[in-house]
Design a protein around this motif. Structure first.
Motif, PDB file in Angstrom:
ATOM      1  N   UNK A   1       0.870  -1.180   0.000  1.00 46.34           N
ATOM      2  CA  UNK A   1       0.000   0.000   0.000  1.00 46.34           C
ATOM      3  C   UNK A   1       0.908   1.232   0.000  1.00 46.34           C
ATOM      4  N   UNK A   2       0.367   2.398  -0.331  1.00 43.93           N
ATOM      5  CA  UNK A   2       1.202   3.608  -0.311  1.00 43.93           C
ATOM      6  C   UNK A   2       1.914   3.796   1.025  1.00 43.93           C
ATOM      7  N   UNK A   3       1.231   3.516   2.124  1.00 42.18           N
ATOM      8  CA  UNK A   3       1.865   3.692   3.423  1.00 42.18           C
ATOM      9  C   UNK A   3       3.021   2.717   3.624  1.00 42.18           C
ATOM     10  N   UNK A   4       2.745   1.460   3.304  1.00 40.06           N
ATOM     11  CA  UNK A   4       3.814   0.456   3.424  1.00 40.06           C
ATOM     12  C   UNK A   4       5.014   0.848   2.569  1.00 40.06           C
ATOM     13  N   UNK A   5       4.720   1.305   1.356  1.00 39.35           N
ATOM     14  CA  UNK A   5       5.800   1.686   0.457  1.00 39.35           C
ATOM     15  C   UNK A   5       6.602   2.835   1.045  1.00 39.35           C
ATOM     16  N   UNK A   6       5.913   3.814   1.615  1.00 42.68           N
ATOM     17  CA  UNK A   6       6.601   4.956   2.215  1.00 42.68           C
ATOM     18  C   UNK A   6       7.528   4.476   3.328  1.00 42.68           C
ATOM     19  N   UNK A   7       7.046   3.500   4.126  1.00 37.63           N
ATOM     20  CA  UNK A   7       7.886   2.969   5.195  1.00 37.63           C
ATOM     21  C   UNK A   7       9.148   2.322   4.636  1.00 37.63           C
ATOM     22  N   UNK A   8       8.992   1.516   3.583  1.00 39.70           N
ATOM     23  CA  UNK A   8      10.150   0.861   2.970  1.00 39.70           C
ATOM     24  C   UNK A   8      11.111   1.922   2.439  1.00 39.70           C
ATOM     25  N   UNK A   9      10.561   2.907   1.706  1.00 37.38           N
ATOM     26  CA  UNK A   9      11.401   3.955   1.116  1.00 37.38           C
ATOM     27  C   UNK A   9      12.154   4.736   2.183  1.00 37.38           C
ATOM     28  N   UNK A  10      11.469   5.048   3.282  1.00 35.98           N
ATOM     29  CA  UNK A  10      12.132   5.797   4.347  1.00 35.98           C
ATOM     30  C   UNK A  10      13.240   4.965   4.984  1.00 35.98           C
ATOM     31  N   UNK A  11      12.920   3.692   5.235  1.00 38.28           N
ATOM     32  CA  UNK A  11      13.902   2.851   5.927  1.00 38.28           C
ATOM     33  C   UNK A  11      15.172   2.681   5.097  1.00 38.28           C
ATOM     34  N   UNK A  12      15.033   2.566   3.774  1.00 42.22           N
ATOM     35  CA  UNK A  12      16.188   2.184   2.957  1.00 42.22           C
ATOM     36  C   UNK A  12      16.648   3.271   1.987  1.00 42.22           C
ATOM     37  N   UNK A  13      16.003   4.441   1.995  1.00 40.81           N
ATOM     38  CA  UNK A  13      16.449   5.533   1.125  1.00 40.81           C
ATOM     39  C   UNK A  13      16.279   5.219  -0.349  1.00 40.81           C
ATOM     40  N   UNK A  14      15.133   4.641  -0.706  1.00 38.95           N
ATOM     41  CA  UNK A  14      14.895   4.275  -2.107  1.00 38.95           C
ATOM     42  C   UNK A  14      14.269   5.457  -2.831  1.00 38.95           C
TER      43      UNK A  14
END
Ligand SMILES: [Mg+2]
Ligand SMILES: [Mg+2]
Ligand SMILES: [Mg+2]
Ligand SMILES: [Mg+2]
Ligand SMILES: [Mg+2]
Ligand SMILES: [Mg+2]
Ligand SMILES: [Mg+2]
Ligand SMILES: [Mg+2]
Ligand SMILES: [Mg+2]
Ligand SMILES: [Mg+2]
Ligand SMILES: [Mg+2]
Ligand SMILES: [Mg+2]
Ligand SMILES: [Mg+2]
Ligand SMILES: [Mg+2]
Ligand SMILES: [Mg+2]
Ligand SMILES: [Mg+2]
Ligand SMILES: [Mg+2]
Ligand SMILES: [Mg+2]
Ligand SMILES: [Mg+2]
Ligand SMILES: [Mg+2]
Ligand SMILES: [Mg+2]
Ligand SMILES: [Mg+2]
Ligand SMILES: [Mg+2]
Ligand SMILES: [Mg+2]
Ligand SMILES: [Mg+2]
Ligand SMILES: [Mg+2]
Ligand SMILES: [Mg+2]
Ligand SMILES: [Mg+2]
Ligand SMILES: [Mg+2]
Ligand SMILES: [Mg+2]
Ligand SMILES: [Mg+2]
Lengths: 322, 322, 322, 322, 322
Positions: free
Chosen positions: D37-50
């Motif tokens: 989901x957009x939220x999950x994706x944001x979490x992944x992006x924040x955690x790993x700098x994608x």
């Protein structure tokens, strides 16, 4: 048959008889050798240290190229235009090699035929803008080259017009020597392509500023010429594709038209044959053929055959065979 | 069957029997091995340190190439010309490998067949200009190479003439073995192309002055040869295109001519069939056929059929089917 | 099912059971693994540090290639020859991967099928020339490779013979399965080409002496193999061109022959049709047809039709339609 | 709709809810985002700098590629297989982009569809071999990539089977929608080729060990994948050639069969036409036709026509027209 | 006819009349020249040091390219879309050159036609997001470029739809101007391809961060555009392949349909001809033809001919000729 030497200084243009003196004089020197005699050529070669192999290349009109020598860079390009052939009224691609020897402050141009670009730049210097020479031998050589390359566009425009004319005629009607015209165009495109590719390579060195004689501020101008040649190479490829496509369409149209004729004629034959069979039946000589004695048998038969024809025509129409 | 060694000094040309002595002698040495016996070959190899693999390559006539060895550079090129075949009267492409081993102050030429270029350079040295050798083994090798490459132009001229002849015959009339001729040309162009590409690569190293044995002043000459080979590669590609084009035009002309015949014949059939139907009608045996008794019915019928023919012919003409 | 290890020293050839000992022994070691069992393979891998992925590549027979590992260079090539297929009498291209692992003073050869080149080099060592091994593992690997590449020439000769046979049959007469043969050849050339290109790349590294295991004096030999592969690539391209050309000629001949038949038959029909019309005319039943009563009308009509036929035949001949 | 994070240490596999904590934890981390989901994706992006552009690329399924970022390398590949289409029973090529973000000790996999390879590697870790993760994120990414590339072989096998089926049917008989099948295959090969070329480029960087995240011992594995993709590119080219060849053979067979029919029918017509002429002759109404009165003239005529037919059939056979 | 200068600072957007002042002002400056008058153009050129050759290139709409100047980098791209032609209702590919001069903290955009992308980015700045300018002239140029390249996808989608429409119509029925449509598509793909290749080269320099004006954080965005152009090049090649394939199928279908018609008609003729022969036999006038007197001979003959027809039809069906 003439060799002229001019030198540009802030005071203006001076003409020299002595080539060596012209070259040594302060200012930009242009030695212009147009179809020189062996003696004149020897004088030019001695004055500027030009290698016999390079002169031979201009004479033979080999592939366009750049070659660096100790004291100058040699650029061989080809002036090309359609001129009416000597024996026929057809236009023929006429190529004329031009050798440009670019030294530090001198330029030698060497041609064996009348080349329009050389004369045009000379006139530009005389009448309008002597500073052309003032911007250096590399800039003067650029002006000659630019003129030659611009003429290629005229050449390609001519070919494009002919392709368009061919395409127009394919749609209208099949002229029997269209294939000949298409093949002429294809052959000319082949010739132009053979000329453009090495020109592109030859100019690219100047555009990158490789030869020491090309100054930083002149590079941009050679880059402009280079762009034009690249665009011309593109055009040639596109025109080749169009010409091939025209050829395919023409051949297809031709074979299609033959098929069309045979199809229609075969349809005619197929309608007539069954009718011929019917009349054959009533031409038989059997003693007992009751129909023969009926009062309106003849008229009924004619009517029946008329109907049969109509049905067959309708059926062929239905099946899209007519 | 002969190996000869000559040495050039300012004093002139001296012939040596001892190969090692010839190589060691001051001045430029040319050891010319023409179809040597195994013993002769061994002597040459011992004197100049030539590798057996290189000799094998000359024997087998592998692809033209350059290979650098410790004491010399090995250049393998191929002499090629049309010679009348042994069994037929046809011309055949005959290729003969030539090995040139260019040392510091010596040159070995190795051939297994009679190669015209070798003899021609030898004669030039003897009769006209001993200084050819005086300009070094690299220049002498260039002279041999230049002769071989110039002969390629004769080869290509020959092929061009044949393509032009073929093109002429296609326009005039369809000779049934023209396709055979075109395929012969295509095959030969394939062979020449296979020969030119590696030659171009082999010469390019010399033109760039890569081998230490090639002196700065000789580079220009190899560059000249290189230009010629590049031009020949260009020519081959152009000729291939022309030959393919000829083939397409020929095949199209052939199929067009067959179509033409069938079209005209079908037209004939289509005119006759309806007429046959008409005469069939009046051949019927019905008792009541009023027309049969009319006085000029027969003549009217003949006239009507004549008119029908004319109308059909006119219609076919109109429709461009005739 | 066998792994053998031999070591060459000045004293001669010794056979070892222990692979690690063989590898460690002074002198050049050749471990030859022919279709090894898993245990045998593990022993070889342990003794020489061979990577499982490399073994897998040999097993799967992937594209020929070179891969450098820490202690050795891995060369994967493919033995290829025509063998009679298992189910048919046709020849089939049978490829067998050969892995050569060239170490500093050891060589591992790995195959899963019977490869002729391996056996031949082994025999050469045993019977004739043990010094093959003495010249190092890189030279021994060259010998195997040279044998494999030489066999490609046999392969290509076979294909050339078939193309020539096909060309001969096209000229003579159209055999209906010729197209099948041509497509078989084309398919095989595709297969050989797929094999030669990567072989060329794989060998080129050895020819340039990239792997540290290839000594300077062995480079020349790999260069020789490289030359051969390049020549084979050339041959394949030429043969592909010939095969395509054969195919075009065959298809053209076929369509030409059909056209020829239809043309002649149509001519026959066109001569008979007008005659049928004429006899139809005199079969009409009009009461007034004066010709019917003339004494020799019948004979004159027959004669007239004979003449008409002759004229039509002459006309068709004239027009080249017969 | 799920994002899971697992971390491998010597102690085993631990599942984390907090992505940042998972990434920071000692050991190899795999964050697996399946259709987030957009939220999950944001979490992944924040955690790993994608980078959002990289995510967009996965969403849009652009060409496979490698891109290096500051903290990780992004590898975009495409899972491809034939799946039954939603609306038809036909198989359709279904491609699903897979983004792999390989960090120093972490891996993010991002997909928007169900990708078999991701699940398979996850299961391999869970059930069999947790050390897959222990060998690092680069090795884990290799496992996913290897699975995807292996599936391409299945794809190509499927295509090969269909080409073979087509080839078989061409020989047997001409099915009218075979051309459709051939064009389907050609279209699919085009699609696979469009996918393989950039995959090859993307993997080649990993095979050369360019990204800092790829360790020396993992390079070999990527090289293995690279080999497979190169082999697949080869296969596609070969299949394209085979498909083109099939198409040509099919078209030729079709046109041949039509020609064959017309030829035979024309032969029939040509035998009957002359006979019809003969019966027409004896249907003429001339008063003087002596043959008509002869006793066995009718039988003789029938016999004569029988003989004429036989002679024509024999002649056509002789000329190979039947 | 308008030149506007805006400058972005943290305070917002300010409009300047004096171009030099705008360029000198702190913050990012965008000078937007839309079809400028010679005077306006001179003002822009003076303010930013733009070379006349570059302006000429925009005017002439030469091939897309990047050129680095001392104080800025010049990017020439082409806006392309289908617009309804002036004289016809057909869509025509309309190309409009856009010059972007990217300086350290200023951007000049130069167009001679109304270009949608320029207006769209200007609006985005005004209404939504002034920070676009705040991210620098390189980012603003990217936004314009991204818009132009995105429009190419619309262009290609349009072409794809037309190819699909063509493919659909080929299957259904043969429309006679389909070949015309296919050739239009092929011509447009040629035009788009001619535009995409140099765009790809021009953008690649920005994607690699070559020009000093492109900051590290903007490179990624140009890389994204580069990816899109590469994908578009791919699409064009695929569409060209599809269009060629459509053309081949269409031509084949056309020739097949003609063949089909001729085949069926010939079958009809072949059934009728033998029957016509039979009725001809019983139309002969021999005095002794016993069958003629038999009571039901006529009916038997009609029946016999009916049977013969049925047998022939059955035979033709059997032979797959009907
Ligand atoms: Mg020329
Ligand atoms: Mg110009
Ligand atoms: Mg025009
Ligand atoms: Mg002409
Ligand atoms: Mg310009
Ligand atoms: Mg200009
Ligand atoms: Mg040779
Ligand atoms: Mg020469
Ligand atoms: Mg000539
Ligand atoms: Mg011949
Ligand atoms: Mg020259
Ligand atoms: Mg010369
Ligand atoms: Mg293989
Ligand atoms: Mg060998
Ligand atoms: Mg042979
Ligand atoms: Mg077979
Ligand atoms: Mg050799
Ligand atoms: Mg050998
Ligand atoms: Mg794999
Ligand atoms: Mg695998
Ligand atoms: Mg299979
Ligand atoms: Mg389908
Ligand atoms: Mg592998
Ligand atoms: Mg593997
Ligand atoms: Mg443009
Ligand atoms: Mg424009
Ligand atoms: Mg975009
Ligand atoms: Mg669409
Ligand atoms: Mg149109
Ligand atoms: Mg993107
Ligand atoms: Mg985007």
């Amino acid at each position: 048959m003439t060799v002229t030497a001019i030198v540009y200084t802030d005071a203006g243009i001076t003409t020299y008889d002595d080539l060596a003196a012209a070259k040594a004089a302060r200012g930009t020197t242009w030695i212009r050798a147009d179809d020189p005699t062996p003696d004149e050529l020897a004088a030019v070669r001695d004055a500027c240290g030009i290698h016999p192999l390079a002169v031979e290349d201009v004479e033979n009109g080999v592939r366009p190229k750049t070659e660096e020598f100790d004291t100058h860079t040699f650029l061989l390009v080809t002036d090309a235009r359609f001129r009416s052939g000597e024996t026929t009224f057809d236009q023929e691609l006429d190529t004329r090699p031009v050798g440009l020897f670019v030294g530090e402050d001198w330029l030698v141009s060497l041609t064996y035929d009348d080349v329009h670009a050389i004369g045009a730049v000379r006139e530009a210097i005389d009448r309008e803008d002597a500073r052309i020479l003032g911007r250096g031998p590399d800039f003067t050589a650029y002006r000659v080259l630019d003129r030659i390359v611009d003429d290629y566009f005229a050449l390609l425009d001519d070919i494009e017009d002919r392709i368009e004319a061919i395409e127009g005629e394919i749609v209208d009607a099949a002229r029997s020597d269209l294939l000949d015209d298409i093949n002429d165009v294809r052959r000319e495109l082949l010739a132009v392509r053979k000329l453009l590719w090495p020109t592109r390579d030859a100019v690219s060195g100047f555009a990158r500023g490789d030869p020491p004689e090309v100054r930083a501020e002149t590079e941009k101008y050679y880059r402009d010429v280079y762009d034009h040649v690249v665009q011309q190479v593109d055009l040639v490829e596109t025109y080749r594709d169009l010409a091939s496509s025209s050829r395919d369409i023409y051949l297809n149209a031709l074979s299609q038209s033959t098929n069309e004729v045979m199809k229609r004629l075969t349809v005619v034959a197929t309608i007539v044959l069954p009718l011929t069979f019917v009349v054959g039946v009533y031409g038989m000589n059997f003693e007992t053929m009751p129909e023969l004695g009926w009062p309106y048998a003849y008229h009924a038969t004619l009517l029946g055959m008329g109907l049969l024809s109509l049905i067959l025509v309708w059926y062929f129409r239905e099946q899209d065979w007519l």
